[in-house]
Write a protein that holds these residues in place. Structure first.
Motif, short mmCIF file in Angstrom:
data_model
loop_
_atom_site.label_atom_id
_atom_site.label_comp_id
_atom_site.label_asym_id
_atom_site.label_seq_id
_atom_site.Cartn_x
_atom_site.Cartn_y
_atom_site.Cartn_z
N GLU A 229 0.77 -1.14 0.01
CA GLU A 229 0.07 -0.02 0.10
C GLU A 229 0.84 1.40 -0.13
N GLY A 230 0.10 2.48 -0.21
CA GLY A 230 0.95 3.74 -0.23
C GLY A 230 1.74 3.54 -1.45
N ASP A 231 2.94 4.54 -1.22
CA ASP A 231 4.03 4.92 -2.03
C ASP A 231 5.11 3.97 -2.09
N PHE A 232 4.90 2.60 -1.26
CA PHE A 232 5.95 2.10 -1.20
C PHE A 232 6.69 1.36 -2.42
N LEU A 251 4.63 -9.24 7.97
CA LEU A 251 5.89 -8.84 8.33
C LEU A 251 5.99 -7.04 8.10
N PHE A 252 5.59 -6.79 6.69
CA PHE A 252 5.99 -5.59 6.20
C PHE A 252 4.62 -4.71 6.38
N THR A 253 4.50 -4.27 7.72
CA THR A 253 3.38 -3.54 8.22
C THR A 253 3.79 -2.01 7.69
N PRO A 254 2.90 -0.98 7.86
CA PRO A 254 2.93 0.27 7.33
C PRO A 254 4.23 0.96 8.00
N ASP A 255 4.32 0.75 9.48
CA ASP A 255 5.55 1.39 10.14
C ASP A 255 6.81 0.95 9.60
N LEU A 256 6.89 -0.36 9.35
CA LEU A 256 8.17 -0.91 8.91
C LEU A 256 8.42 -0.44 7.42
N MET A 257 7.31 -0.19 6.71
CA MET A 257 7.60 0.12 5.28
C MET A 257 7.92 1.83 5.30
N ALA A 258 7.70 2.30 6.35
CA ALA A 258 7.83 3.72 6.32
C ALA A 258 9.36 3.90 6.89
#
Length: 358
Positions: A229-232, A251-258
Motif C-alpha cells: 500500500e501507499g507509495d512503497f 511482516l511488512f506493516t506500514p510502520d516498517l515500510m515507512a
C-alpha cells in the motif's frame, strides 16, 4: 585471512547496536607517521600480510619512462660514440624519464602508507566500539544472493560485532566468467542476525536500478512480485514466494515500510533464513563516519522493527517449528531483461545472416 585478533561469536542480545553510542573519533582524528609505522610493525608481527599492493601506477610509470628513454636511446648512442655533447632536448627527455620512474615509486610508497593508515584507523575504530576488524576475509559463507556467486569471494575492510546482537559489515567482491569475460563485482554489505527463520523475501530498490532493470545479481520470477500500500512500490519492488503473500503482509506493516523508505531506500534488502542483508551497489567508504552512521541507523530502526514484528512468526507449512517450508525458503529465479535482450539480439542476427546477408 588477515585478522587482527581472535574472535568468537557472542550470544545475541535483544537490542541491536545503539548508533548514538558509537565512537567515530578513530576514523577522523589526527595520526602521525610514527603511529602508522608502529601499527604496521605490530600487525605484521601478528601475521597480517598487508595484502598485495596495487602496483599498476608504478608499472605505468615504468612503461612511460621506458618509452621516453627508448625515444632517445639510439640517438644518445650515436652522440656518445661521436664524442660530442648530447643536445639539451635529449637531456631533458632523459631527466623526464627518470623523474617519471621516481614519481611512480613515490606514488606506490604513499599508497602503501595510506593503506596502513586506513587499516590502523579501522582497527582502532573496531576496538573502541566492541567490534572485530579484518583487512580481508575469504568467503563469508552467508546465504544471501551476493555471497553464493562466482569465485575468489572475499570481504574487505571487514567489521563484526563481538558483543550484543551479531552483525557483520564491510565491502565484498567476487569474480565471475572466464578469460576475457572474467569480471569482478564489488558491493557494500550489512549482515544482521534475526531471531528466527523467515521466508526468503527481497526488496529491490528502484533508486539503484539501471536501464535494463535491477542491479541485483539474481532475477526473480515476476509472479512473485507483491504490491504494498501507499507509495512503497515507488521505492522498492517486493518479491515474496508464491502462497506467502499473507506472511509478507504480516511482516511488512506500514510502520516498517515507512522505516525502509526513510532509512534504506538507496539499498537492496534481502531476508533469507534468519538473516537480513543490506546490499549497496557501490562499496562503502570505510573511513567515512556517515557510512557507518547510516548502517547503524538501519539496524536500530529497520532491524529492530523487523525483530519485533517477526517475534511470533511461524510457518504453518513447515514440518518442524522454527523452520520454513521448502516452497518459502527460497524465491524462484527468473530471467533478467538483459538476458532476454541478448538472446533476442543473437537470434535476430542469426536470422538476418541466414536469410538476408547474402
Amino acid at each position: 585471512m588477515s585478522f587482527f585478533w581472535h574472535h568468537e561469536r557472542m550470544p545475541d542480545a535483544v537490542a541491536p547496536v545503539d548508533p548514538l553510542a558509537i565512537d567515530y573519533r578513530p576514523l577522523v582524528g589526527p595520526v602521525s607517521r610514527d603511529e602508522v609505522r608502529a601499527f604496521r610493525s605490530h600487525a605484521k608481527a601478528n601475521g597480517v600480510d598487508g595484502s598485495p599492493l596495487d602496483v599498476r601506477p608504478l608499472l605505468l610509470a615504468v612503461v612511460l619512462a621506458l618509452f621516453l628513454l627508448g625515444v632517445i636511446g639510439s640517438g644518445l648512442g650515436d652522440v656518445l660514440s661521436a664524442g660530442t655533447a648530447p643536445p639539451a632536448g635529449m637531456i631533458v627527455v632523459l631527466i623526464a624519464g627518470l623523474a617519471v620512474i621516481a614519481a611512480g615509486i613515490l606514488f606506490a610508497a604513499r599508497a602503501s602508507t595510506r593503506k596502513w593508515e586506513r587499516w590502523m584507523r579501522l582497527s582502532q575504530f573496531a576496538q573502541a566500539n566492541r567490534m572485530h576488524f579484518a583487512t580481508s576475509s575469504p568467503d563469508p559463507g552467508y546465504p544471501g544472493m551476493i555471497f553464493t556467486r562466482g569465485d575468489s569471494r572475499r570481504a574487505t575492510d571487514h567489521m563484526m560485532s563481538t558483543a550484543g546482537r551479531f552483525f557483520d559489515l564491510g565491502n565484498y567482491q567476487y569474480t565471475t566468467g572466464s578469460g576475457r569475460s572474467r569480471r569482478t563485482s564489488y558491493w557494500g554489505f550489512l549482515a544482521f542476525k534475526l531471531d528466527r527463520n523467515l521466508p526468503n523475501m527481497v526488496l529491490d530498490s528502484r533508486s539503484n536500478n539501471g536501464f535494463f532493470g535491477t542491479n541485483l545479481p539474481e532475477s526473480f520470477g515476476r509472479n512473485q512480485v507483491l504490491s504494498l500500500e501507499g507509495d512503497f512500490d515507488r521505492h522498492f519492488t517486493l518479491y515474496a514466494p508464491k502462497e506467502y503473500e499473507r506472511d509478507a503482509l504480516y511482516l511488512f506493516t506500514p510502520d516498517l515500510m515507512a522505516l525502509l523508505i526513510d532509512e534504506a531506500s538507496p539499498f537492496d534488502v534481502e531476508i533469507v533464513d534468519d538473516w537480513m542483508f543490506i546490499y549497496s551497489a557501490r562499496p562503502f567508504d570505510s573511513l567515512q563516519p556517515a557510512s557507518y552512521q547510516r548502517l547503524f541507523s538501519i539496524m536500530a530502526t529497520v532491524g529492530a522493527k523487523t525483530l519485533s514484528q517477526s517475534a511470533r512468526y511461524s510457518d504453518e507449512r513447515a514440518i518442524a517449528p522454527g523452520m520454513i517450508a521448502p516452497q518459502g525458503a527460497r524465491l524462484r529465479r527468473g530471467v533478467s531483461v538483459l538476458s532476454v535482450v541478448a538472446v533476442t539480439g543473437i537470434g535476430a542476427y542469426w536470422i538476418w545472416s541466414l536469410f538476408f546477408d547474402r
